[in-house]
Motif scaffolding. Structure first.
Motif, PDB file in Angstrom:
ATOM      1  N   GLY A 150       0.782  -1.227   0.000  1.00 12.73           N
ATOM      2  CA  GLY A 150       0.000   0.000   0.000  1.00 12.73           C
ATOM      3  C   GLY A 150       0.810   1.270   0.000  1.00 12.73           C
ATOM      4  N   ALA A 151       2.147   1.164   0.066  1.00 11.18           N
ATOM      5  CA  ALA A 151       2.979   2.367   0.040  1.00 11.18           C
ATOM      6  C   ALA A 151       2.930   3.011  -1.342  1.00 11.18           C
ATOM      7  CB  ALA A 151       4.418   2.022   0.414  1.00 11.18           C
ATOM      8  N   SER A 152       3.169   4.309  -1.407  1.00 12.78           N
ATOM      9  CA  SER A 152       3.053   5.041  -2.665  1.00 12.78           C
ATOM     10  C   SER A 152       4.157   4.649  -3.640  1.00 12.78           C
ATOM     11  CB  SER A 152       3.113   6.544  -2.403  1.00 12.78           C
ATOM     12  OG  SER A 152       4.423   6.912  -1.987  1.00 12.78           O
ATOM     13  N   PRO A 153       3.881   4.701  -4.945  1.00 21.69           N
ATOM     14  CA  PRO A 153       4.886   4.350  -5.964  1.00 21.69           C
ATOM     15  C   PRO A 153       6.147   5.207  -5.856  1.00 21.69           C
ATOM     16  CG  PRO A 153       2.699   4.487  -6.951  1.00 21.69           C
ATOM     17  CD  PRO A 153       2.573   5.002  -5.541  1.00 21.69           C
ATOM     18  N   GLU A 154       5.996   6.462  -5.455  1.00 21.51           N
ATOM     19  CA  GLU A 154       7.163   7.350  -5.346  1.00 21.51           C
ATOM     20  C   GLU A 154       8.147   6.853  -4.292  1.00 21.51           C
ATOM     21  OE1 GLU A 154       3.813   9.274  -7.200  1.00 21.51           O
ATOM     22  OE2 GLU A 154       3.982   8.390  -5.193  1.00 21.51           O
ATOM     23  N   LEU A 155       7.619   6.359  -3.179  1.00 23.42           N
ATOM     24  CA  LEU A 155       8.495   5.834  -2.129  1.00 23.42           C
ATOM     25  C   LEU A 155       9.160   4.531  -2.570  1.00 23.42           C
ATOM     26  CD1 LEU A 155       6.304   6.531   1.042  1.00 23.42           C
ATOM     27  CD2 LEU A 155       8.514   7.561   0.507  1.00 23.42           C
ATOM     28  N   ILE A 156       8.411   3.700  -3.277  1.00 20.18           N
ATOM     29  CA  ILE A 156       8.987   2.448  -3.774  1.00 20.18           C
ATOM     30  C   ILE A 156      10.090   2.761  -4.778  1.00 20.18           C
ATOM     31  CG2 ILE A 156       8.532   0.279  -4.955  1.00 20.18           C
ATOM     32  CD1 ILE A 156       7.234   0.591  -2.159  1.00 20.18           C
ATOM     33  N   GLU A 157       9.874   3.748  -5.614  1.00 25.77           N
ATOM     34  CA  GLU A 157      10.887   4.107  -6.606  1.00 25.77           C
ATOM     35  C   GLU A 157      12.160   4.588  -5.933  1.00 25.77           C
ATOM     36  OE1 GLU A 157      11.481   6.839 -10.609  1.00 25.77           O
ATOM     37  OE2 GLU A 157       9.496   6.556  -9.744  1.00 25.77           O
ATOM     38  N   GLU A 158      12.019   5.418  -4.913  1.00 28.97           N
ATOM     39  CA  GLU A 158      13.226   5.886  -4.214  1.00 28.97           C
ATOM     40  C   GLU A 158      13.930   4.736  -3.500  1.00 28.97           C
ATOM     41  OE1 GLU A 158      14.864   9.258  -1.080  1.00 28.97           O
ATOM     42  OE2 GLU A 158      12.701   9.120  -1.468  1.00 28.97           O
ATOM     43  N   ALA A 159      13.144   3.828  -2.913  1.00 27.66           N
ATOM     44  CA  ALA A 159      13.747   2.673  -2.244  1.00 27.66           C
ATOM     45  C   ALA A 159      14.562   1.844  -3.226  1.00 27.66           C
ATOM     46  CB  ALA A 159      12.656   1.806  -1.607  1.00 27.66           C
ATOM     47  N   GLY A 160      14.040   1.686  -4.450  1.00 22.34           N
ATOM     48  CA  GLY A 160      14.713   0.878  -5.448  1.00 22.34           C
ATOM     49  C   GLY A 160      16.012   1.465  -5.952  1.00 22.34           C
ATOM     50  N   LEU A 161      16.210   2.756  -5.768  1.00 23.90           N
ATOM     51  CA  LEU A 161      17.468   3.390  -6.169  1.00 23.90           C
ATOM     52  C   LEU A 161      18.583   3.112  -5.174  1.00 23.90           C
ATOM     53  CD1 LEU A 161      16.101   6.841  -7.382  1.00 23.90           C
ATOM     54  CD2 LEU A 161      16.860   4.920  -8.808  1.00 23.90           C
ATOM     55  N   HIS A 162      18.221   2.691  -3.962  1.00 23.23           N
ATOM     56  CA  HIS A 162      19.222   2.444  -2.919  1.00 23.23           C
ATOM     57  C   HIS A 162      19.371   0.967  -2.573  1.00 23.23           C
ATOM     58  CE1 HIS A 162      19.462   6.744  -2.313  1.00 23.23           C
ATOM     59  NE2 HIS A 162      18.175   6.818  -2.024  1.00 23.23           N
ATOM     60  N   ALA A 163      18.291   0.186  -2.750  1.00 23.50           N
ATOM     61  CA  ALA A 163      18.327  -1.235  -2.378  1.00 23.50           C
ATOM     62  C   ALA A 163      18.825  -2.079  -3.545  1.00 23.50           C
ATOM     63  CB  ALA A 163      16.941  -1.705  -1.948  1.00 23.50           C
ATOM     64  N   ASP A 164      19.524  -3.166  -3.228  1.00 22.30           N
ATOM     65  CA  ASP A 164      19.942  -4.119  -4.260  1.00 22.30           C
ATOM     66  C   ASP A 164      18.786  -5.019  -4.659  1.00 22.30           C
ATOM     67  OD1 ASP A 164      23.076  -3.906  -4.451  1.00 22.30           O
ATOM     68  OD2 ASP A 164      22.571  -3.744  -2.328  1.00 22.30           O
ATOM     69  N   ARG A 165      17.995  -5.407  -3.690  1.00 18.71           N
ATOM     70  CA  ARG A 165      16.834  -6.256  -3.972  1.00 18.71           C
ATOM     71  C   ARG A 165      15.653  -5.768  -3.153  1.00 18.71           C
ATOM     72  NH1 ARG A 165      16.924 -12.734  -4.398  1.00 18.71           N
ATOM     73  NH2 ARG A 165      17.870 -12.078  -6.363  1.00 18.71           N
ATOM     74  N   ILE A 166      14.472  -5.923  -3.729  1.00 23.05           N
ATOM     75  CA  ILE A 166      13.222  -5.578  -3.055  1.00 23.05           C
ATOM     76  C   ILE A 166      12.337  -6.824  -3.050  1.00 23.05           C
ATOM     77  CG2 ILE A 166      11.018  -4.418  -3.479  1.00 23.05           C
ATOM     78  CD1 ILE A 166      12.498  -1.883  -4.064  1.00 23.05           C
ATOM     79  N   SER A 167      11.660  -7.059  -1.942  1.00 24.36           N
ATOM     80  CA  SER A 167      10.685  -8.143  -1.921  1.00 24.36           C
ATOM     81  C   SER A 167       9.293  -7.580  -1.691  1.00 24.36           C
ATOM     82  CB  SER A 167      11.023  -9.194  -0.855  1.00 24.36           C
ATOM     83  OG  SER A 167      11.056  -8.632   0.430  1.00 24.36           O
ATOM     84  N   VAL A 168       8.341  -8.103  -2.444  1.00 23.93           N
ATOM     85  CA  VAL A 168       6.929  -7.746  -2.309  1.00 23.93           C
ATOM     86  C   VAL A 168       6.215  -9.056  -2.011  1.00 23.93           C
ATOM     87  CG1 VAL A 168       4.943  -6.662  -3.401  1.00 23.93           C
ATOM     88  CG2 VAL A 168       7.254  -5.971  -4.074  1.00 23.93           C
ATOM     89  N   ASN A 169       5.905  -9.306  -0.777  1.00 22.69           N
ATOM     90  CA  ASN A 169       5.379 -10.618  -0.379  1.00 22.69           C
ATOM     91  C   ASN A 169       3.888 -10.744  -0.646  1.00 22.69           C
ATOM     92  OD1 ASN A 169       7.938 -11.190   0.422  1.00 22.69           O
ATOM     93  ND2 ASN A 169       7.486 -11.401   2.597  1.00 22.69           N
TER      94      ASN A 169
END
Length: 407
Positions: A150-169
């Motif tokens: 439920g987090a906003s796409p903008e926050l997910i996009e910023e997270a993806g610029l810093h994280a090596d991997r993201i999990s969406v369970n």
């Protein structure tokens, strides 16, 4: 009572152990040629994960908090659960990560969290943590971030610029089960979440019109987790769901987590834990889909996997008419279906056979498990004879001496 940092670490590292989607495979070392930065992708909260080349790496695996406004029936940290609660501040997570790194305890961070206030409030704090690690401390280690539904796409996009991997369970294999056990979560929103990440990753791989490369976005890809045994979903349905996830969203991994009964749980949930071997068989089947060109329908047609033997052997026994395979002439697809042949063995066979006739001892040197392969192959100096048609052939392999070995 005020909790110390050590108290919080004990509570929140223990709470994080239920998340199986934690691995550091698929990433590349972040550039440290400038001589700056900490760490390299080469106690409490420390978990061990394995890279594709077999390296064991240590990660700090914690929740930011186990407070949660959601009431997912299968989760020990749900709002109605009577567990000891704790919460790290973003600064505390950053400090712990840096100190563990400096002492060479860890090679990276796996960060998840319960939901406090709202998905955006929680995700914002998590993004702040990874941004601070990367930009203020020059942290070059591996970061795996579990996103908040439920987090906003903008926050997910910023997270993806810093994280090596993201999990969406996705948590549970079917939308019906998710609606029953986690009514606050929206399966459609989770799928959109995954789709947005895939599109953003693909965009990051394209060169711009000016010839420049966009910033890397989740270079090690995305993963997800399914809980096995919390509902009545069979293995066939689980594997078909996994196949759809791999195909539609380009996932790197689907993790399977055997349901573990939790205190004060709803009567909807089972009272006993499913056999751990079921989880292992699903991982083996998943491996067959990703690396051995099997379809989910072939592996488990309409039910559960055979717990006594591995799924490749089970398929071979059910399809004896396809064997014996003539190793000297068979296609790669058929060689991959021979029990006891791994991908490296098959590659060695294909590289060697144009130059000479393969014999039994050659396969031994190539690493084939001939104890399993014998009934299913034909060589210049070996034929299975009546062995393939033996009525008790299955009994020869079950139970397996090493239940947790791959094929």
């Amino acid at each position: 009572m005020t909790l110390t940092l050590q108290d919080k670490l004990a509570i929140l590292s223990d709470a994080a152990r239920y998340d199986a989607s934690c691995a550091s495979s698929g990433t590349e070392r972040r550039d440290s040629r400038d001589g700056k930065g900490l760490g390299s992708t080469d106690g409490n909260g420390i978990c061990h994960a394995y890279t594709p080349d077999g390296r064991c790496v240590s990660l700090l695996k914690i929740l930011m908090t186990n407070f949660c406004v959601f009431d997912c029936a299968y989760c020990v940290n749900r709002v109605s659960s009577n567990v000891r609660r704790a919460r790290f501040s973003p600064e505390e997570v950053v400090s712990l990560t840096i100190e563990f790194y400096r002492r060479n305890y860890i090679e990276g961070l796996f960060l998840s969290s319960g939901i406090i206030k709202s998905p955006d409030d929680t995700m914002r704090d998590m993004v702040r943590i990874v941004r601070t690690l990367r930009e203020e401390h020059g942290f070059r280690g591996y970061i795996h971030l579990k996103t908040i539904p439920g987090a906003s796409p903008e926050l997910i996009e910023e997270a993806g610029l810093h994280a090596d991997r993201i999990s969406v369970n996705i948590e549970l294999p079917t939308e019906v089960s998710l609606a029953r056990f986690a009514p606050e979560k929206d399966a459609g929103a989770i799928r959109k979440h995954m789709g947005d990440i895939r599109l953003r990753r693909e965009a990051a791989e394209d060169t711009t019109l000016k010839g420049t490369q966009p910033k890397k976005f989740v270079p090690a890809g995305q993963s997800t987790q399914m809980i096995v045994g919390a509902d009545a979903t069979n293995d066939s349905t689980i594997l078909k769901q996994s196949a759809r996830l791999y195909g539609s969203y380009g996932l790197k991994r689907v993790y399977y987590s055997a349901f573990s009964p939790i205190p004060d749980s709803t009567a909807k949930l089972p009272l006993v834990k499913p056999p751990l071997l079921r989880e292992h068989r699903l991982y083996q089947a998943d491996w067959l889909m990703r690396f051995y060109e099997f379809s989910a329908e072939e592996i488990a047609k309409d039910g559960n996997l055979d717990l006594a033997i591995d799924p490749k052997l089970a398929w071979a026994l059910q399809n004896r008419e396809a064997f014996p395979v003539k190793v000297q002439r068979a296609t790669r697809e058929m060689l991959l279906r021979v029990p006891g042949f791994g991908t490296k063995t098959v590659d060695r066979i294909l590289q060697t056979r144009p130059h000479r006739t393969l014999r039994y001892d050659d396969l031994l040197r190539m690493g084939a498990s001939l104890k399993k392969a014998q009934p299913f192959i034909e060589l210049a100096d070996w034929t299975p004879g009546a062995l393939l048609d033996t009525a008790d052939l299955r009994a020869k392999f079950a139970p397996e001496p090493e239940q947790l070995s791959l094929f």
